[in-house]
Write a protein that holds these residues in place. Structure first.
Motif, short mmCIF file in Angstrom:
data_model
loop_
_atom_site.label_atom_id
_atom_site.label_comp_id
_atom_site.label_asym_id
_atom_site.label_seq_id
_atom_site.Cartn_x
_atom_site.Cartn_y
_atom_site.Cartn_z
N PHE A 42 0.79 -1.24 -0.27
CA PHE A 42 0.22 -0.09 -0.25
C PHE A 42 1.10 1.12 -0.02
N VAL A 43 -0.17 2.03 -0.25
CA VAL A 43 0.78 3.82 -0.29
C VAL A 43 -0.05 4.33 -0.77
N LEU A 44 -0.09 5.57 0.65
CA LEU A 44 -0.07 6.97 0.83
C LEU A 44 -0.39 7.50 0.16
N THR A 45 -1.23 8.41 -0.62
CA THR A 45 -0.46 9.92 -1.17
C THR A 45 -2.13 11.06 -0.97
N PRO A 46 -1.60 11.91 -0.65
CA PRO A 46 -2.19 13.44 -0.04
C PRO A 46 -3.73 12.73 -0.95
N GLU A 47 -4.01 11.85 -1.65
CA GLU A 47 -5.00 12.06 -2.66
C GLU A 47 -5.59 10.24 -2.66
N LYS A 48 -5.03 9.14 -2.64
CA LYS A 48 -5.35 8.48 -2.82
C LYS A 48 -4.54 7.37 -2.19
N LEU A 49 -5.18 6.25 -2.04
CA LEU A 49 -4.07 4.88 -1.18
C LEU A 49 -4.48 3.54 -2.19
N LYS A 50 -3.41 3.52 -2.29
CA LYS A 50 -3.29 2.43 -3.85
C LYS A 50 -2.43 1.29 -3.09
N TYR A 51 -3.08 -0.10 -3.80
CA TYR A 51 -1.79 -1.02 -3.49
C TYR A 51 -2.28 -1.83 -4.80
N PHE A 52 -0.83 -2.79 -4.35
CA PHE A 52 0.30 -3.06 -5.51
C PHE A 52 0.56 -4.39 -4.85
N HIS A 109 -2.88 4.01 10.95
CA HIS A 109 -4.09 4.85 10.96
C HIS A 109 -4.39 6.36 11.19
N LEU A 110 -2.55 6.68 11.56
CA LEU A 110 -2.33 7.91 12.10
C LEU A 110 -2.27 8.79 10.73
N ALA A 111 -1.61 8.51 9.96
CA ALA A 111 -1.51 8.20 8.60
C ALA A 111 -2.97 8.43 7.90
N LEU A 112 -3.86 7.88 7.78
CA LEU A 112 -5.01 8.05 7.37
C LEU A 112 -5.79 9.02 7.82
N MET A 113 -6.37 9.21 8.91
CA MET A 113 -7.14 10.24 9.63
C MET A 113 -6.23 11.23 9.16
#
Length: 139
Positions: A42-52, A109-113
């Motif tokens: 998973f890669v979290l960017t300011p716009e999306k949570l992408k997974y590979f 969790h903190l990064a997502l919030m």
């Protein structure tokens, strides 16, 4: 291993990576009652949570627009190192994600919030791309 990356570092798709690493995603397919967990990168960017499949994969398996995340449920974080993403929209869905340990689950969790709060406060909806009716799969 997952790590926080500075705002100066950019991904291969020119988006800032906030946090990245392996998580297990519960498959929506399978037999009722059978827990089929798939390891994904998973890669979290300011716009999306992408997974590979893994960090070397160029093909995105899926992407969740941050603004579609209605809630992050952490009721199972302590026991199972799990957090669930509740998505809004016409075809809402729940993504069950599991980290390898409690510390990593807490970081995610903190990064997502923080990312969700920032995205909502900026009202950055115009940057969201159009998605099909299965909006977590990019066109």
């Amino acid at each position: 291993a997952s790590q926080f990356i500075s705002a100066d570092d950019v991904t291969r798709v020119n988006q800032t990576r906030i946090i990245e690493g392996y998580l297990k995603k519960k498959s929506p397919k399978g037999l009722p009652g059978l827990k089929a967990w798939q390891q994904r990168y998973f890669v979290l960017t300011p716009e999306k949570l992408k997974y590979f499949h893994d960090p070397s994969c160029a093909k995105t398996l899926g992407a969740i627009p941050v603004l579609m995340i209605e809630k992050v449920d952490i009721s199972k974080l302590d026991r199972e190192y799990r957090f669930d993403l509740i998505l809004s929209g016409e075809q809402s869905r729940k993504f069950n994600l599991r980290a390898s340990n409690k510390a990593m689950a807490t970081k995610w969790h903190l990064a997502l919030m923080e990312t969700l709060e920032l995205a909502k406060s900026e009202g950055d909806r115009k940057k969201m791309r159009d998605f099909s009716n299965k909006y977590w799969k990019e066109q």
